[in-house]
Design an enzyme around this catalytic site. Sequence first.
Site, PDB file in Angstrom:
ATOM      1  CG  HIS A   7      -1.855   1.073   1.372  1.00  0.00           C
ATOM      2  ND1 HIS A   7      -1.842   1.975   2.416  1.00  0.00           N
ATOM      3  CD2 HIS A   7      -2.893   1.437   0.581  1.00  0.00           C
ATOM      4  CE1 HIS A   7      -2.835   2.822   2.271  1.00  0.00           C
ATOM      5  NE2 HIS A   7      -3.485   2.530   1.158  1.00  0.00           N
ATOM      6  NE  ARG A   8      -1.931   5.736   0.957  1.00  0.00           N
ATOM      7  CZ  ARG A   8      -2.524   6.408   1.939  1.00  0.00           C
ATOM      8  NH1 ARG A   8      -1.815   7.159   2.749  1.00  0.00           N
ATOM      9  NH2 ARG A   8      -3.830   6.353   2.109  1.00  0.00           N
ATOM     10  CD  GLU A  34      -3.085   1.973  -3.056  1.00  0.00           C
ATOM     11  OE1 GLU A  34      -4.077   2.684  -3.185  1.00  0.00           O
ATOM     12  OE2 GLU A  34      -2.073   2.359  -2.409  1.00  0.00           O
ATOM     13  CG  ASP A  36      -2.975   6.750  -3.620  1.00  0.00           C
ATOM     14  OD1 ASP A  36      -4.098   6.260  -3.531  1.00  0.00           O
ATOM     15  OD2 ASP A  36      -2.049   6.472  -2.833  1.00  0.00           O
ATOM     16  CG  HIS A  49      -3.505   9.071  -0.222  1.00  0.00           C
ATOM     17  ND1 HIS A  49      -4.178   9.860   0.703  1.00  0.00           N
ATOM     18  CD2 HIS A  49      -4.308   8.003  -0.457  1.00  0.00           C
ATOM     19  CE1 HIS A  49      -5.324   9.276   1.007  1.00  0.00           C
ATOM     20  NE2 HIS A  49      -5.431   8.152   0.321  1.00  0.00           N
ATOM     21  CD  GLU A 106      -7.467   5.335  -4.210  1.00  0.00           C
ATOM     22  OE1 GLU A 106      -8.339   6.136  -3.795  1.00  0.00           O
ATOM     23  OE2 GLU A 106      -6.744   4.672  -3.458  1.00  0.00           O
ATOM     24  CE  LYS A 108      -6.836   9.826  -3.096  1.00  0.00           C
ATOM     25  NZ  LYS A 108      -7.484   9.034  -2.029  1.00  0.00           N
ATOM     26  CG  ASP A 226       0.036   0.762   5.537  1.00  0.00           C
ATOM     27  OD1 ASP A 226      -0.246   1.089   4.374  1.00  0.00           O
ATOM     28  OD2 ASP A 226      -0.568   1.210   6.533  1.00  0.00           O
TER      29      ASP A 226
END
Length: 242
Positions: A7-8, A34, A36, A49, A106, A108, A226
């Site tokens: 995640h990120r 993942e 953003d 993000h 993702e 945003k 994470d």
Amino acid sequence: MTQIFAHRGYSASYAENTLTAFKEAEKAGADGLELDVQLTKDGEIVVIHDEKVDRTTTGKGFVKDFLYKDLRKLNANKKNNKMEPIPALTEVFEWLCTNNLLCNIELKNGLIPYKGMEEKVIQLIHKYKLVDRIIISSFNHYSIVYSYSIAPEIETAPLFLEGIYMPWVYTKAIRAKGIHPKYSAMSDEIIIKTIENGIAVRPYTVNKEVDLQRLFNINCTALITDDPVKALKIRKQFEKRP
């Protein structure tokens, strides 16, 4: 085997959405990333993000109000004060071409309707020949449907904060191949039923041991965490089981 998406990037130990966090996730053995994306004032796709730069960088203000060259002067690595710029999506894609990681992008665009964002992202996916390794997700389901309409060959997955009734029916209705719910929003039964109906389920953001175990136990398609190192350690325990 349940796939692990960082995640990120490996954001538990490195500054989120930085090339370092992405590279460390790969080193750790994650199956995917993942990240953003948003657009600068002059239309560059950047990886960050929040709509504002305040939390994760040394700057202040909205991403959309910065020119790309000015945004690059900000430090996105406040964690250890080592200078690292906000990455451009092109940089991440260039690096992705050196490995086999999957990548969930993702969009945003829930609060700020970035005009042309879908086209720009899709154009880059084609340019770098990453069609088979990318999943486009968003809380803005209109954007997901639009992405599918212009590039049906790229997988899409709506993001959800809360549970919905028969998620596989909705997901198929918008021509998505996956669904990315908040990990607490779907019961084991609903996750299993969704997968049985041909829809991939990749819950976010799964960090607690008990939640990781739960998803590995039911062989969930993937999870977004994470801490890929922690997740990989727990997954190994499940791989050893008869």
